[in-house]
Design an enzyme around this catalytic site. Structure first.
Site, mmCIF file in Angstrom:
data_model
loop_
_atom_site.group_PDB
_atom_site.id
_atom_site.type_symbol
_atom_site.label_atom_id
_atom_site.label_comp_id
_atom_site.label_asym_id
_atom_site.label_seq_id
_atom_site.Cartn_x
_atom_site.Cartn_y
_atom_site.Cartn_z
ATOM 1 N N ASP A 1 0.808 -1.198 -0.016
ATOM 2 C CA ASP A 1 0.031 0.145 0.078
ATOM 3 C C ASP A 1 0.894 1.182 0.065
ATOM 4 O O ASP A 1 2.134 1.120 0.343
ATOM 5 C CB ASP A 1 -0.927 -0.286 1.159
ATOM 6 N N GLU B 1 0.085 -0.944 6.048
ATOM 7 C CA GLU B 1 1.430 -0.043 6.623
ATOM 8 C C GLU B 1 0.799 1.096 6.967
ATOM 9 O O GLU B 1 1.061 1.686 7.818
ATOM 10 C CB GLU B 1 2.300 -0.442 6.025
HETATM 11 N N1 BES Z 1 8.708 3.083 5.501
HETATM 12 C C1 BES Z 1 8.203 4.001 6.542
HETATM 13 C C2 BES Z 1 8.977 4.034 7.688
HETATM 14 C C3 BES Z 1 10.212 4.635 7.642
HETATM 15 C C4 BES Z 1 10.397 5.959 7.132
HETATM 16 C C5 BES Z 1 11.428 4.003 8.571
HETATM 17 C C6 BES Z 1 11.632 6.461 7.129
HETATM 18 C C7 BES Z 1 12.485 4.810 8.640
HETATM 19 C C8 BES Z 1 12.692 5.945 7.811
HETATM 20 C C9 BES Z 1 6.735 3.681 6.898
HETATM 21 O O1 BES Z 1 5.859 3.334 5.521
HETATM 22 C C10 BES Z 1 6.014 4.809 7.230
HETATM 23 O O2 BES Z 1 5.642 5.643 6.908
HETATM 24 N N2 BES Z 1 5.674 4.604 8.573
HETATM 25 C C11 BES Z 1 4.763 5.881 9.346
HETATM 26 C C12 BES Z 1 4.220 5.274 10.594
HETATM 27 C C13 BES Z 1 3.117 4.258 10.328
HETATM 28 C C14 BES Z 1 2.667 3.503 11.416
HETATM 29 C C15 BES Z 1 1.985 4.971 9.455
HETATM 30 C C16 BES Z 1 5.789 6.910 9.749
HETATM 31 O O3 BES Z 1 7.060 6.743 10.454
HETATM 32 O O4 BES Z 1 5.249 8.153 9.961
HETATM 33 MN MN MN Z 2 7.252 2.310 4.565
HETATM 34 MN MN MN Z 3 5.360 5.196 4.495
#
Ligand code: BES
Ligand code: MN
Ligand code: MN
Length: 454
Positions: free
Chosen positions: A87, A152
């Site tokens: 997604d 995710e």
């Molecule tokens: N891939 C990211 C996480 C990420 C981004 C890890 C940059 C390390 C560096 C993931 O898809 C994401 O966007 N996570 C969200 C949280 C999630 C619970 C929606 C975030 O980190 O804001």
């Molecule tokens: Mn991600």
């Molecule tokens: Mn992300």
């Protein structure tokens, strides 16, 4: 043909295939994309089969389906659980994209489009690495279980239930994830720490309905003013979060780790360029790297209320809203932090307004040792793909699933990130560097191959 030669010979095919996936607008947050999400899940399932995985299944969940497949044809060899997500974030604001978000395009050595880096491009790196191994040696060198979710970006709502229900089936010797970034271009990186994330929504209500600001202004509470005042009090002058107890359990950086982090090839000038603000700010007493990776924060993600349309409208709104998040570090407890934040907001609000405080999601931070021999294999593999020795980094973003897996299965989690900090994840003009994409396929293929000798 040898593995690396084979991968080189397939560059065009791999890129074209990734573009197919990128054309499917699998936005998990928007209901109108429900069928696109399903299409993307079917696409992933098909490619898992092409990579030689068996028992490929699309499992419906509370929101969006999860794709699973496994290949257990390497008796006596380690078993790897690969996790990723198909997604993507919404593409809005669409007008800020140089080329349309769901029409992938190559410019200046980068592939542009929503999901190129986060996370379709990185998932595809693994799919093509596995397929290449299979096509060159007839079978996979290790046992692989693949779990690609579709929720995710909306908080992995159903993922943990699925893991609990399939505990035996998902057992593995290591978790492998490619959903992070490298420290900088040409610096292959392995991530050993992520911040946790709590997300909150605050609604403040004053008058029972919107009021004429001339007729009523001066004698009634204005929810926007009160929201702004409250929010302004959540940080002190040193940029520390002014919520009592917030820092109580924050782990101190060890001398060794501080030294290791400060010797990373990280360039402040480059960071300033990426940010593009007139100046930087942050918690007093800490370096920028520490502020990003080892210190907790409280951020405003959105604030709204009243009249925001064209021209003037004189009104005292009934309500005002804010979306607030806290990034958490070891050993903060997400549930406790949520309570503390709400308590402080309640304390700051005057009696003239009512409020509703909602915790939309919580997620624990993660930091782990990288002494397990699997990390030597990862270093070697990245050196094959990028010609440089990898560094170990922490990151400020969050992948709650990694913490859950690490806590539950106590397995090493290997985060091989092929994105870059300025790749515009979640923003217009998201892209992935082709060098990282192609280097990633080689690295990951060699990594799986190497794991057979673990
Ligand atoms: N891939 C990211 C996480 C990420 C981004 C890890 C940059 C390390 C560096 C993931 O898809 C994401 O966007 N996570 C969200 C949280 C999630 C619970 C929606 C975030 O980190 O804001
Ligand atoms: Mn991600
Ligand atoms: Mn992300």
């Amino acid at each position: 043909m040898d593995l690396l030669g084979y991968i080189d010979s397939k560059r065009e095919d791999h890129l074209n295939e990734l573009k197919e996936l990128l054309r499917i607008p699998s936005v998990s947050a928007q209901a109108q994309h429900k069928s696109d999400i399903e299409k993307a899940a079917r696409w992933i399932a098909e490619k898992l089969r092409a990579a030689g995985l068996q028992k490929v299944a699309i499992t419906p969940t509370k929101i969006h389906p999860l794709v699973y497949g496994e290949s257990l044809e390497a008796p006596g060899k380690p078993t790897v659980l690969l996790y990723g997500h198909y997604d993507v974030q919404p593409a809005e604001p669409l007008e800020l994209w140089t080329s349309p978000a769901f029409e992938p395009a190559v410019r200046n050595g980068n592939l542009y489009g929503r999901g190129t880096a986060d996370d379709k491009g990185q998932v595809h790196i693994h799919l093509k690495a596995l397929e290449s191994l299979r096509n060159t040696s007839g079978k996979l060198p290790v046992n692989v279980k693949v779990m690609i979710e579709g929720e995710e970006e909306v908080g992995s709502v159903s993922l943990w239930d699925f893991v609990q229900q399939n505990r035996e089936r998902l057992k593995a010797d290591a978790l492998v994830v490619s959903d992070t970034a490298m420290l900088a271009k040409g610096v292959p990186s392995i991530t050993y720490g992520l911040r946790g994330l709590n997300y909150y929504e605050l609604e403040i209500t004053g008058p029972a309905q919107d009021l004429h600001s001339g007729v009523f202004g001066g004698a009634v509470p204005n929810p926007i003013t009160i929201l702004a005042e409250t929010i302004a009090k959540l940080h002190d002058d040193n940029f520390r979060v002014a919520v009592p107890g917030f820092y109580d359990n924050v782990a101190k950086l060890s001398r060794e780790e501080r030294k290791a982090l400060s010797s990373l090839p990280w360039k402040e000038k480059e960071f300033r360029r990426m940010v593009g603000a007139p100046d930087l700010c942050g918690e007093k007493g800490f370096t920028i790297g520490e502020r990003l990776w080892v210190r907790p924060t409280l951020e405003l993600n959105g604030i709204w209320g009243g009249y925001t349309g064209e021209g003037a409208k004189t009104v005292i709104p009934s309500t005002a809203h804010a979306k607030i998040s806290t990034r958490l570090v070891p050993n903060q407890d997400p549930a406790r932090i949520a309570k503390l934040v709400e308590k402080q907001i309640r304390k700051l609000l005057p009696k003239t307004v009512k409020h509703k405080f909602e915790v939309l999601s919580t997620g624990k931070p993660w930091v782990a040792s990288y002494s397990h021999p699997i990390f030597q294999k990862a270093i070697h593999a990245l050196e094959t793909g990028f010609g440089k020795k990898a560094v170990f980094i922490r990151e400020g973003g969050s992948i709650p699933f990694v913490t859950q897996m690490h806590d539950t299965f106590k397995v090493p989690c290997v985060l091989l990130g092929f994105g870059l900090p300025d790749e515009n994840a979640h923003a217009p003009d998201e892209h992935i560097s082709l060098e990282n994409y192609f280097g990633g396929i080689k690295s990951v293929a060699v990594f799986y191959e190497q794991l057979a000798t673990l």
